[in-house]
Design a protein around this motif. Structure first.
Motif, mmCIF file in Angstrom:
data_model
loop_
_atom_site.group_PDB
_atom_site.id
_atom_site.type_symbol
_atom_site.label_atom_id
_atom_site.label_comp_id
_atom_site.label_asym_id
_atom_site.label_seq_id
_atom_site.Cartn_x
_atom_site.Cartn_y
_atom_site.Cartn_z
ATOM 1 N N HIS A 1 0.835 -1.205 0.000
ATOM 2 C CA HIS A 1 0.000 0.000 0.000
ATOM 3 C C HIS A 1 0.872 1.257 0.000
ATOM 4 O O HIS A 1 0.595 2.212 -0.714
ATOM 5 C CB HIS A 1 -0.954 0.005 1.203
ATOM 6 C CG HIS A 1 -1.892 1.177 1.194
ATOM 7 N ND1 HIS A 1 -1.700 2.283 1.988
ATOM 8 C CD2 HIS A 1 -3.005 1.430 0.461
ATOM 9 C CE1 HIS A 1 -2.671 3.156 1.750
ATOM 10 N NE2 HIS A 1 -3.473 2.672 0.834
ATOM 11 N N ARG A 2 1.945 1.245 0.801
ATOM 12 C CA ARG A 2 2.814 2.419 0.839
ATOM 13 C C ARG A 2 3.453 2.674 -0.522
ATOM 14 O O ARG A 2 3.689 3.810 -0.911
ATOM 15 C CB ARG A 2 3.914 2.246 1.887
ATOM 16 C CG ARG A 2 4.811 3.481 1.950
ATOM 17 C CD ARG A 2 5.900 3.400 2.998
ATOM 18 N NE ARG A 2 5.378 3.040 4.286
ATOM 19 C CZ ARG A 2 5.955 2.178 5.109
ATOM 20 N NH1 ARG A 2 7.073 1.593 4.758
ATOM 21 N NH2 ARG A 2 5.415 1.882 6.259
ATOM 22 N N HIS A 3 3.743 1.595 -1.249
ATOM 23 C CA HIS A 3 4.414 1.741 -2.542
ATOM 24 C C HIS A 3 3.447 1.496 -3.692
ATOM 25 O O HIS A 3 3.858 1.033 -4.762
ATOM 26 C CB HIS A 3 5.628 0.811 -2.602
ATOM 27 C CG HIS A 3 6.627 1.109 -1.537
ATOM 28 N ND1 HIS A 3 7.535 2.135 -1.621
ATOM 29 C CD2 HIS A 3 6.800 0.566 -0.307
ATOM 30 C CE1 HIS A 3 8.240 2.191 -0.510
ATOM 31 N NE2 HIS A 3 7.817 1.262 0.302
ATOM 32 N N ARG A 4 2.164 1.788 -3.469
ATOM 33 C CA ARG A 4 1.168 1.593 -4.521
ATOM 34 C C ARG A 4 1.547 2.485 -5.708
ATOM 35 O O ARG A 4 2.103 3.567 -5.552
ATOM 36 C CB ARG A 4 -0.232 1.925 -4.010
ATOM 37 C CG ARG A 4 -0.436 3.336 -3.483
ATOM 38 C CD ARG A 4 -1.746 3.404 -2.692
ATOM 39 N NE ARG A 4 -1.994 4.741 -2.157
ATOM 40 C CZ ARG A 4 -1.444 5.216 -1.049
ATOM 41 N NH1 ARG A 4 -0.560 4.495 -0.361
ATOM 42 N NH2 ARG A 4 -1.719 6.440 -0.618
ATOM 43 N N GLY A 5 1.266 1.968 -6.890
ATOM 44 C CA GLY A 5 1.665 2.726 -8.078
ATOM 45 C C GLY A 5 2.903 2.147 -8.724
ATOM 46 O O GLY A 5 3.304 2.556 -9.807
ATOM 47 N N ARG A 6 3.540 1.163 -8.059
ATOM 48 C CA ARG A 6 4.664 0.481 -8.711
ATOM 49 C C ARG A 6 4.671 -0.987 -8.289
ATOM 50 O O ARG A 6 4.050 -1.364 -7.292
ATOM 51 C CB ARG A 6 5.997 1.137 -8.340
ATOM 52 C CG ARG A 6 6.453 0.936 -6.900
ATOM 53 C CD ARG A 6 7.914 1.385 -6.752
ATOM 54 N NE ARG A 6 8.373 1.363 -5.373
ATOM 55 C CZ ARG A 6 8.910 0.295 -4.776
ATOM 56 N NH1 ARG A 6 9.021 -0.844 -5.426
ATOM 57 N NH2 ARG A 6 9.336 0.366 -3.525
ATOM 58 N N ALA A 7 5.394 -1.802 -9.073
ATOM 59 C CA ALA A 7 5.524 -3.210 -8.722
ATOM 60 C C ALA A 7 6.598 -3.377 -7.651
ATOM 61 O O ALA A 7 7.579 -2.636 -7.617
ATOM 62 C CB ALA A 7 5.887 -4.023 -9.961
ATOM 63 N N VAL A 8 6.373 -4.359 -6.770
ATOM 64 C CA VAL A 8 7.317 -4.651 -5.696
ATOM 65 C C VAL A 8 7.831 -6.069 -5.909
ATOM 66 O O VAL A 8 7.039 -7.001 -6.073
ATOM 67 C CB VAL A 8 6.592 -4.540 -4.332
ATOM 68 C CG1 VAL A 8 7.469 -5.065 -3.211
ATOM 69 C CG2 VAL A 8 6.178 -3.087 -4.060
ATOM 70 N N SER A 9 9.149 -6.243 -5.948
ATOM 71 C CA SER A 9 9.699 -7.577 -6.221
ATOM 72 C C SER A 9 9.609 -8.466 -4.981
ATOM 73 O O SER A 9 9.466 -7.982 -3.849
ATOM 74 C CB SER A 9 11.153 -7.466 -6.672
ATOM 75 O OG SER A 9 11.964 -7.093 -5.574
ATOM 76 N N ALA B 1 12.056 -10.131 -3.768
ATOM 77 C CA ALA B 1 13.259 -9.866 -2.963
ATOM 78 C C ALA B 1 13.036 -8.648 -2.049
ATOM 79 O O ALA B 1 13.472 -8.629 -0.902
ATOM 80 C CB ALA B 1 14.459 -9.629 -3.882
ATOM 81 N N GLU B 2 12.351 -7.648 -2.583
ATOM 82 C CA GLU B 2 12.073 -6.444 -1.785
ATOM 83 C C GLU B 2 11.159 -6.791 -0.606
ATOM 84 O O GLU B 2 11.356 -6.296 0.515
ATOM 85 C CB GLU B 2 11.423 -5.380 -2.678
ATOM 86 C CG GLU B 2 11.177 -4.069 -1.972
ATOM 87 C CD GLU B 2 10.557 -3.003 -2.886
ATOM 88 O OE1 GLU B 2 10.709 -3.113 -4.118
ATOM 89 O OE2 GLU B 2 9.919 -2.087 -2.349
ATOM 90 N N VAL C 1 2.316 -8.890 -10.894
ATOM 91 C CA VAL C 1 2.866 -8.150 -12.030
ATOM 92 C C VAL C 1 3.892 -9.079 -12.684
ATOM 93 O O VAL C 1 4.942 -9.361 -12.097
ATOM 94 C CB VAL C 1 3.545 -6.830 -11.579
ATOM 95 C CG1 VAL C 1 4.079 -6.070 -12.794
ATOM 96 C CG2 VAL C 1 2.570 -5.967 -10.789
ATOM 97 N N LEU C 2 3.549 -9.580 -13.864
ATOM 98 C CA LEU C 2 4.382 -10.603 -14.499
ATOM 99 C C LEU C 2 5.820 -10.133 -14.676
ATOM 100 O O LEU C 2 6.077 -9.038 -15.156
ATOM 101 C CB LEU C 2 3.800 -10.998 -15.855
ATOM 102 C CG LEU C 2 2.630 -11.997 -15.801
ATOM 103 C CD1 LEU C 2 2.111 -12.274 -17.205
ATOM 104 C CD2 LEU C 2 3.060 -13.290 -15.103
ATOM 105 N N GLY C 3 6.739 -11.004 -14.235
ATOM 106 C CA GLY C 3 8.154 -10.705 -14.393
ATOM 107 C C GLY C 3 8.686 -9.700 -13.392
ATOM 108 O O GLY C 3 9.883 -9.401 -13.380
ATOM 109 N N ALA C 4 7.814 -9.162 -12.531
ATOM 110 C CA ALA C 4 8.274 -8.127 -11.604
ATOM 111 C C ALA C 4 7.973 -8.458 -10.153
ATOM 112 O O ALA C 4 8.799 -8.237 -9.266
ATOM 113 C CB ALA C 4 7.638 -6.785 -11.977
ATOM 114 N N GLY C 5 6.795 -9.019 -9.884
ATOM 115 C CA GLY C 5 6.444 -9.323 -8.494
ATOM 116 C C GLY C 5 4.986 -9.056 -8.235
ATOM 117 O O GLY C 5 4.115 -9.568 -8.929
#
Ligand code: CA
Length: 229
Positions: A164-172, A174-175, A216-220
């Motif tokens: 939620h904090r990083h909404r707007g981008r994919a999170v891997s 590993a992250e 998110v395919l290929g990203a997380g």
């Protein structure tokens, strides 16, 4: 305030716990860096009183990881070493304040109260999220869809907070491992997938086609829902 005390010396840990509880704070303790990360990443503390010299994961590393995962948390470092290099390293890892041992009880309390005043002024991230018809209470570790409430584990809450904090981008994966689990080397990215599969069963209207925690395919993974609150 909710305060986490991280100190490996038992008498000092108990002393700090009694002192801060008596001052009206809600206090939890950890005796080493690993326990500090487990608790600190899972629970919403306002302040971490963090000893620098710890067995296992040291105070600088705990500070760095907590700071990265929880930008809003306040960190007060304690150490027997009062050298300028140690202080600079502590601030570099994200500490907000520094107190060299031995310290006076009144000075510690005064610094803690200064954090409490600042915490009262700082906007806090939301504790209740409304997403795709699900009410997620991060503070109470609970998700509610319709009349049915289910308990969320600390890891599940950690994942939801981070996405939620990083909404707007994919999170891997590993992250997520680094910031929700505290990145133990023995953990595999598969752990993330299994935890998210269980989480989806609890919060998604249809776990087979997720709308809140999306892949998110290929990203997380990513936060997929618009804020309804
Ligand atoms: Ca120590």
């Amino acid at each position: 305030m909710r305060i986490l005390i991280v100190e490996d010396e038992q008498p000092l840990r108990s002393g700090l716990e009694d002192l801060l509880a008596a001052a009206g704070h809600e206090v939890a303790t950890a005796a080493d860096g690993r326990a500090a990360l487990d608790l600190g990443l899972a629970e919403p503390f306002d302040l971490v009183v963090l000893d620098l010299m710890l067995p296992g994961v040291d105070g600088i590393e705990v500070c760095r990881r907590l700071r990265q995962a929880r930008p809003e948390i306040a960190i007060l470092m304690l150490t027997a070493r009062g050298s300028e290099d140690d202080k600079v390293a502590g601030f570099g890892a994200g500490a907000d304040d520094y107190l060299a041992k031995p310290f006076g009880v009144r000075e510690l309390l005064a610094r803690v109260e200064a954090f409490a005043r600042r915490a009262g002024r700082r906007p806090q991230p939301p504790e209740v999220l409304e997403a795709a018809g699900c009410r997620i209470d991060l503070g109470r570790h609970e998700a509610q869809r319709g009349s049915e409430a289910v308990a969320l584990t600390p890891r599940e809450v950690g994942i939801l907070r981070w996405l939620h904090r990083h909404r707007g981008r994919a999170v891997s994966r590993a992250e997520l491992l680094e910031n929700v689990w505290g990145a133990s080397a023995d953990l595999k990215t598969r752990t993330v997938d299994m935890t998210i599969a269980k989480l989806r069963q609890k919060i998604e209207p249809d776990p087979a086609s997720p709308r809140i925690v999306v892949t998110v395919l290929g990203a997380g993974y990513a936060w997929g829902a618009d804020d309804e609150s």
